[in-house]
Design a protein around this motif. Structure first.
Motif, PDB file in Angstrom:
ATOM      1  N   GLY A   1       0.818  -1.206   0.000  1.00 40.14           N
ATOM      2  CA  GLY A   1       0.000   0.000   0.000  1.00 40.14           C
ATOM      3  C   GLY A   1       0.851   1.255   0.000  1.00 40.14           C
ATOM      4  O   GLY A   1       1.874   1.313   0.682  1.00 40.14           O
ATOM      5  N   GLY A   2       0.446   2.241  -0.782  1.00 39.31           N
ATOM      6  CA  GLY A   2       1.189   3.489  -0.849  1.00 39.31           C
ATOM      7  C   GLY A   2       2.152   3.558  -2.015  1.00 39.31           C
ATOM      8  O   GLY A   2       2.780   4.586  -2.237  1.00 39.31           O
ATOM      9  N   GLN A   3       2.281   2.467  -2.789  1.00 40.89           N
ATOM     10  CA  GLN A   3       3.205   2.462  -3.920  1.00 40.89           C
ATOM     11  C   GLN A   3       2.537   2.846  -5.241  1.00 40.89           C
ATOM     12  O   GLN A   3       3.197   2.923  -6.263  1.00 40.89           O
ATOM     13  N   GLY A   4       1.236   3.053  -5.248  1.00 41.70           N
ATOM     14  CA  GLY A   4       0.536   3.438  -6.470  1.00 41.70           C
ATOM     15  C   GLY A   4       0.137   2.263  -7.346  1.00 41.70           C
ATOM     16  O   GLY A   4      -0.061   2.419  -8.552  1.00 41.70           O
ATOM     17  N   ILE A   5       0.010   1.085  -6.762  1.00 40.51           N
ATOM     18  CA  ILE A   5      -0.333  -0.128  -7.500  1.00 40.51           C
ATOM     19  C   ILE A   5      -1.709   0.004  -8.152  1.00 40.51           C
ATOM     20  O   ILE A   5      -1.879  -0.278  -9.344  1.00 40.51           O
ATOM     21  N   VAL A   6      -2.697   0.427  -7.388  1.00 46.09           N
ATOM     22  CA  VAL A   6      -4.058   0.557  -7.916  1.00 46.09           C
ATOM     23  C   VAL A   6      -4.104   1.648  -8.988  1.00 46.09           C
ATOM     24  O   VAL A   6      -4.711   1.450 -10.052  1.00 46.09           O
ATOM     25  N   LEU A   7      -3.448   2.763  -8.758  1.00 49.69           N
ATOM     26  CA  LEU A   7      -3.414   3.844  -9.743  1.00 49.69           C
ATOM     27  C   LEU A   7      -2.782   3.369 -11.050  1.00 49.69           C
ATOM     28  O   LEU A   7      -3.285   3.669 -12.136  1.00 49.69           O
ATOM     29  N   ALA A   8      -1.688   2.622 -10.966  1.00 51.76           N
ATOM     30  CA  ALA A   8      -1.028   2.120 -12.173  1.00 51.76           C
ATOM     31  C   ALA A   8      -1.968   1.226 -12.974  1.00 51.76           C
ATOM     32  O   ALA A   8      -2.032   1.326 -14.207  1.00 51.76           O
ATOM     33  N   ALA A   9      -2.718   0.366 -12.295  1.00 51.87           N
ATOM     34  CA  ALA A   9      -3.654  -0.523 -12.981  1.00 51.87           C
ATOM     35  C   ALA A   9      -4.811   0.254 -13.607  1.00 51.87           C
ATOM     36  O   ALA A   9      -5.240  -0.050 -14.718  1.00 51.87           O
TER      37      ALA A   9
ATOM     38  N   GLU B   1      -7.401   0.478   5.177  1.00 55.42           N
ATOM     39  CA  GLU B   1      -7.147   0.992   6.527  1.00 55.42           C
ATOM     40  C   GLU B   1      -5.708   0.801   6.977  1.00 55.42           C
ATOM     41  O   GLU B   1      -5.304   1.352   7.989  1.00 55.42           O
ATOM     42  N   THR B   2      -4.933  -0.006   6.242  1.00 55.91           N
ATOM     43  CA  THR B   2      -3.580  -0.328   6.671  1.00 55.91           C
ATOM     44  C   THR B   2      -2.564   0.107   5.630  1.00 55.91           C
ATOM     45  O   THR B   2      -2.501  -0.471   4.552  1.00 55.91           O
ATOM     46  N   ARG B   3      -1.784   1.112   5.952  1.00 56.37           N
ATOM     47  CA  ARG B   3      -0.731   1.547   5.028  1.00 56.37           C
ATOM     48  C   ARG B   3       0.397   0.520   5.052  1.00 56.37           C
ATOM     49  O   ARG B   3       0.807   0.043   6.088  1.00 56.37           O
TER      50      ARG B   3
END
Length: 72
Positions: free
Chosen positions: A13-21, A45-47
């Motif tokens: 979480g926080g690495q932009g995985i969802v945004l990249a997809a 809820e968990t970074r």
């Protein structure tokens, strides 16, 4: 049947995985004219928790909603 491409992003979480997809799915769908589906599994809820996001794209109408064998 047209070729189906499956791509899986995994990380923390926080690495932009969802945004990249999301960006990839939009590029394939809007700019390449393919049918594209993007799904994500994460705990908001968990970074730093585990994140997985998948993109499935095909020239056929509505490909399957999950990756069977990711291409990359």
């Amino acid at each position: 049947m047209a070729q189906r491409t499956e791509i899986r992003f995994e990380g923390l979480g926080g690495q932009g995985i969802v945004l990249a997809a999301v960006v990839l799915a939009e590029a394939l769908g809007v700019h390449q004219g393919l049918e594209a589906v993007q799904t994500s599994v994460y705990d908001p809820e968990t970074r730093g928790a585990s994140v997985r996001s998948e993109v499935v794209a095909s020239a056929d109408t509505w490909p399957a909603r999950s990756c069977a064998m990711p291409s990359a």
